[in-house]
Write a protein that holds these residues in place. Structure first.
Motif, mmCIF file in Angstrom:
data_model
loop_
_atom_site.group_PDB
_atom_site.id
_atom_site.type_symbol
_atom_site.label_atom_id
_atom_site.label_comp_id
_atom_site.label_asym_id
_atom_site.label_seq_id
_atom_site.Cartn_x
_atom_site.Cartn_y
_atom_site.Cartn_z
ATOM 1 N N UNK A 22 0.838 -1.198 0.000
ATOM 2 C CA UNK A 22 0.000 0.000 0.000
ATOM 3 C C UNK A 22 0.874 1.249 0.000
ATOM 4 N N UNK A 23 1.922 1.239 0.804
ATOM 5 C CA UNK A 23 2.818 2.393 0.863
ATOM 6 C C UNK A 23 3.555 2.580 -0.461
ATOM 7 N N UNK A 24 3.932 1.478 -1.089
ATOM 8 C CA UNK A 24 4.601 1.553 -2.397
ATOM 9 C C UNK A 24 3.654 2.103 -3.455
ATOM 10 N N UNK A 25 2.411 1.653 -3.409
ATOM 11 C CA UNK A 25 1.417 2.125 -4.366
ATOM 12 C C UNK A 25 1.213 3.630 -4.229
ATOM 13 N N UNK A 26 1.120 4.108 -3.002
ATOM 14 C CA UNK A 26 0.976 5.550 -2.769
ATOM 15 C C UNK A 26 2.200 6.306 -3.269
ATOM 16 N N UNK A 27 3.378 5.731 -3.065
ATOM 17 C CA UNK A 27 4.611 6.364 -3.541
ATOM 18 C C UNK A 27 4.603 6.482 -5.061
ATOM 19 N N UNK A 28 4.115 5.443 -5.740
ATOM 20 C CA UNK A 28 4.044 5.490 -7.204
ATOM 21 C C UNK A 28 3.062 6.563 -7.675
ATOM 22 N N UNK A 29 1.923 6.662 -7.017
ATOM 23 C CA UNK A 29 0.944 7.699 -7.393
ATOM 24 C C UNK A 29 1.528 9.091 -7.208
ATOM 25 N N UNK A 30 2.228 9.297 -6.097
ATOM 26 C CA UNK A 30 2.851 10.606 -5.850
ATOM 27 C C UNK A 30 3.947 10.867 -6.886
ATOM 28 N N UNK A 31 4.711 9.838 -7.230
ATOM 29 C CA UNK A 31 5.767 10.008 -8.236
ATOM 30 C C UNK A 31 5.149 10.381 -9.582
ATOM 31 N N UNK A 32 4.056 9.741 -9.953
ATOM 32 C CA UNK A 32 3.381 10.085 -11.201
ATOM 33 C C UNK A 32 2.966 11.550 -11.166
#
Length: 159
Positions: A22-32
């Motif tokens: 979940x934390x990785x997914x949020x990090x990817x969304x923020x990176x996008x």
């Protein structure tokens, strides 16, 4: 991590390697979002990271992974864009900005983060594009990344 107790995982099972998906997914969304902002207004990695730091604090994410993605995309942008060219039907600059950001983040992970399974990379890019992009943008991203993964991750994809 859990918002009420930042020292706790998000509530979803943490993988054996200690990564909270979940934390990785949020990090990817923020990176996008950060890469999208960079495509629109420029800046450098540190400025982007600082700009999105408040989002990281508000919605707990894997900050180290977010930073790695932003630095990785900006540091390897030319290589990523060239590598994507055989799989897109137009120049990279002509691809919708959200789709372009998703493709760049995913291309970085597919080419430089062999620790992340290619199916995870593609799925995360599709989900982010569904969330932020145009109605059918995710199908374009899926098609591009499916073809790229076959080439870039031959051993993993079985081709």
């Amino acid at each position: 991590m859990n918002k009420s107790n930042p020292g706790k995982p998000s509530g979803k099972p943490v993988r054996r390697d200690g990564i909270d998906p979940v934390l990785r997914s949020r990090a990817r969304r923020r990176a996008l979002q950060a890469i999208y902002a960079w495509q629109i207004s420029g800046g450098n990695a540190q400025q982007l990271i600082a700009q999105f730091a408040h989002e990281q604090a508000r919605e707990i994410a894997d900050l180290a992974y977010f930073e790695a993605l932003v630095h990785g995309v900006l540091d390897h942008r030319k290589d990523l864009d060239e590598a994507l060219l055989p799989f897109v039907d137009r120049s990279i600059d002509e691809v919708d900005a959200i789709e372009r950001a998703a493709l760049r983040v995913a291309a970085y992970e597919l080419r430089y983060r062999m620790d992340v399974p290619y199916r995870v990379v593609i799925n995360e890019a599709i989900e982010s594009t569904k969330r932020f992009g145009s109605e059918h943008g995710h199908t374009y991203v899926n098609g591009v990344l499916d073809r790229a993964a076959v080439e870039w991750r031959k051993v993993e994809s079985g081709n």
